[in-house]
Design a protein around this motif. Structure first.
Motif, PDB file in Angstrom:
ATOM      1  N   ILE A  61       0.879  -1.170   0.000  1.00  0.00           N
ATOM      2  CA  ILE A  61       0.000   0.000   0.000  1.00  0.00           C
ATOM      3  C   ILE A  61       0.912   1.214   0.000  1.00  0.00           C
ATOM      4  O   ILE A  61       1.830   1.318   0.818  1.00  0.00           O
ATOM      5  CB  ILE A  61      -0.909   0.049   1.253  1.00  0.00           C
ATOM      6  N   GLU A  62       0.643   2.144  -0.930  1.00  0.00           N
ATOM      7  CA  GLU A  62       1.432   3.367  -0.999  1.00  0.00           C
ATOM      8  C   GLU A  62       0.632   4.520  -0.400  1.00  0.00           C
ATOM      9  O   GLU A  62      -0.522   4.740  -0.760  1.00  0.00           O
ATOM     10  CB  GLU A  62       1.780   3.690  -2.445  1.00  0.00           C
ATOM     11  N   VAL A  63       1.243   5.221   0.523  1.00  0.00           N
ATOM     12  CA  VAL A  63       0.675   6.425   1.129  1.00  0.00           C
ATOM     13  C   VAL A  63       1.497   7.590   0.597  1.00  0.00           C
ATOM     14  O   VAL A  63       2.700   7.648   0.818  1.00  0.00           O
ATOM     15  CB  VAL A  63       0.766   6.371   2.674  1.00  0.00           C
ATOM     16  N   ALA A  64       0.860   8.508  -0.120  1.00  0.00           N
ATOM     17  CA  ALA A  64       1.556   9.675  -0.660  1.00  0.00           C
ATOM     18  C   ALA A  64       0.849  10.932  -0.175  1.00  0.00           C
ATOM     19  O   ALA A  64      -0.370  11.034  -0.267  1.00  0.00           O
ATOM     20  CB  ALA A  64       1.578   9.634  -2.186  1.00  0.00           C
ATOM     21  N   VAL A  65       1.634  11.872   0.343  1.00  0.00           N
ATOM     22  CA  VAL A  65       1.088  13.142   0.826  1.00  0.00           C
ATOM     23  C   VAL A  65       1.855  14.270   0.152  1.00  0.00           C
ATOM     24  O   VAL A  65       3.071  14.346   0.234  1.00  0.00           O
ATOM     25  CB  VAL A  65       1.181  13.255   2.367  1.00  0.00           C
ATOM     26  N   ARG A  66       1.091  15.118  -0.527  1.00  0.00           N
ATOM     27  CA  ARG A  66       1.673  16.265  -1.243  1.00  0.00           C
ATOM     28  C   ARG A  66       1.322  17.539  -0.494  1.00  0.00           C
ATOM     29  O   ARG A  66       0.186  17.737  -0.076  1.00  0.00           O
ATOM     30  CB  ARG A  66       1.100  16.305  -2.666  1.00  0.00           C
ATOM     31  N   ASP A  67       2.340  18.410  -0.318  1.00  0.00           N
ATOM     32  CA  ASP A  67       2.099  19.705   0.320  1.00  0.00           C
ATOM     33  C   ASP A  67       2.912  20.775  -0.402  1.00  0.00           C
ATOM     34  O   ASP A  67       3.771  20.457  -1.218  1.00  0.00           O
ATOM     35  CB  ASP A  67       2.408  19.651   1.826  1.00  0.00           C
ATOM     36  N   PRO A  68       2.629  22.053  -0.145  1.00  0.00           N
ATOM     37  CA  PRO A  68       3.278  23.134  -0.897  1.00  0.00           C
ATOM     38  C   PRO A  68       4.691  23.501  -0.443  1.00  0.00           C
ATOM     39  O   PRO A  68       5.339  24.337  -1.069  1.00  0.00           O
ATOM     40  CB  PRO A  68       2.333  24.320  -0.710  1.00  0.00           C
ATOM     41  N   SER A  69       5.211  22.876   0.589  1.00  0.00           N
ATOM     42  CA  SER A  69       6.546  23.221   1.071  1.00  0.00           C
ATOM     43  C   SER A  69       7.614  22.371   0.392  1.00  0.00           C
ATOM     44  O   SER A  69       7.465  21.153   0.298  1.00  0.00           O
ATOM     45  CB  SER A  69       6.641  23.001   2.583  1.00  0.00           C
ATOM     46  N   PRO A  70       8.726  22.982  -0.019  1.00  0.00           N
ATOM     47  CA  PRO A  70       9.814  22.194  -0.603  1.00  0.00           C
ATOM     48  C   PRO A  70      10.705  21.526   0.453  1.00  0.00           C
ATOM     49  O   PRO A  70      11.531  20.689   0.120  1.00  0.00           O
ATOM     50  CB  PRO A  70      10.617  23.240  -1.387  1.00  0.00           C
TER      51      PRO A  70
END
Length: 132
Positions: free
Chosen positions: A73-82
């Motif tokens: 299972i892949e958990v991916a979290v995208r946010d605006p901080s580099p």
């Protein structure tokens, strides 16, 4: 392959973190090939930690994507901080954290960090489906 995306709105609230955990549980329950209970608990814990970190350190917004692969299972979290997550000494007295990222690293089979076109990042953790 089963996939689902959940957008967490730009509010720093335990309600939205709880919603991400509920979405993860619903996603796992909806899979045709079940995930071992211990592994499902680990997925929910990683979702909670990555979403919490993204909201706390990544600008207050994030997108959660869960993907079922045949053996993981892949958990991916995208946010605006580099800024990449970092290991730090856990704060045992001041309550400022430091426990979550080491735990994610221990639970995940693999972790990756990818920059996004908008200047942020995606943190992905791959967790096993079957009991070890």
């Amino acid at each position: 392959m089963d996939t689902m995306s959940v957008t967490v709105v730009p509010v720093r609230s335990a309600t939205f973190i709880a919603g991400a955990r509920q979405s993860a549980r619903a996603f796992l329950a909806g899979l045709t090939a079940p995930v071992a209970t211990e592994n499902a608990d680990a997925v929910v814990l990683v979702v909670s930690e990555l979403v919490t970190n993204a909201l706390r350190h990544g600008g207050g917004t994030c997108v959660l994507e869960l993907t079922a692969h045949p053996d993981s299972i892949e958990v991916a979290v995208r946010d605006p901080s580099p800024r990449a997550p970092r290991m730090r000494i856990p704060d045992l007295n001041g309550g400022t954290g430091g426990f979550g990222w080491p735990m994610v690293n221990r639970l995940a089979r693999a972790i990756s960090l990818s920059p996004t076109a908008s200047g942020g990042k995606t943190v992905s953790a791959l967790l096993p489906r079957a009991a070890r």
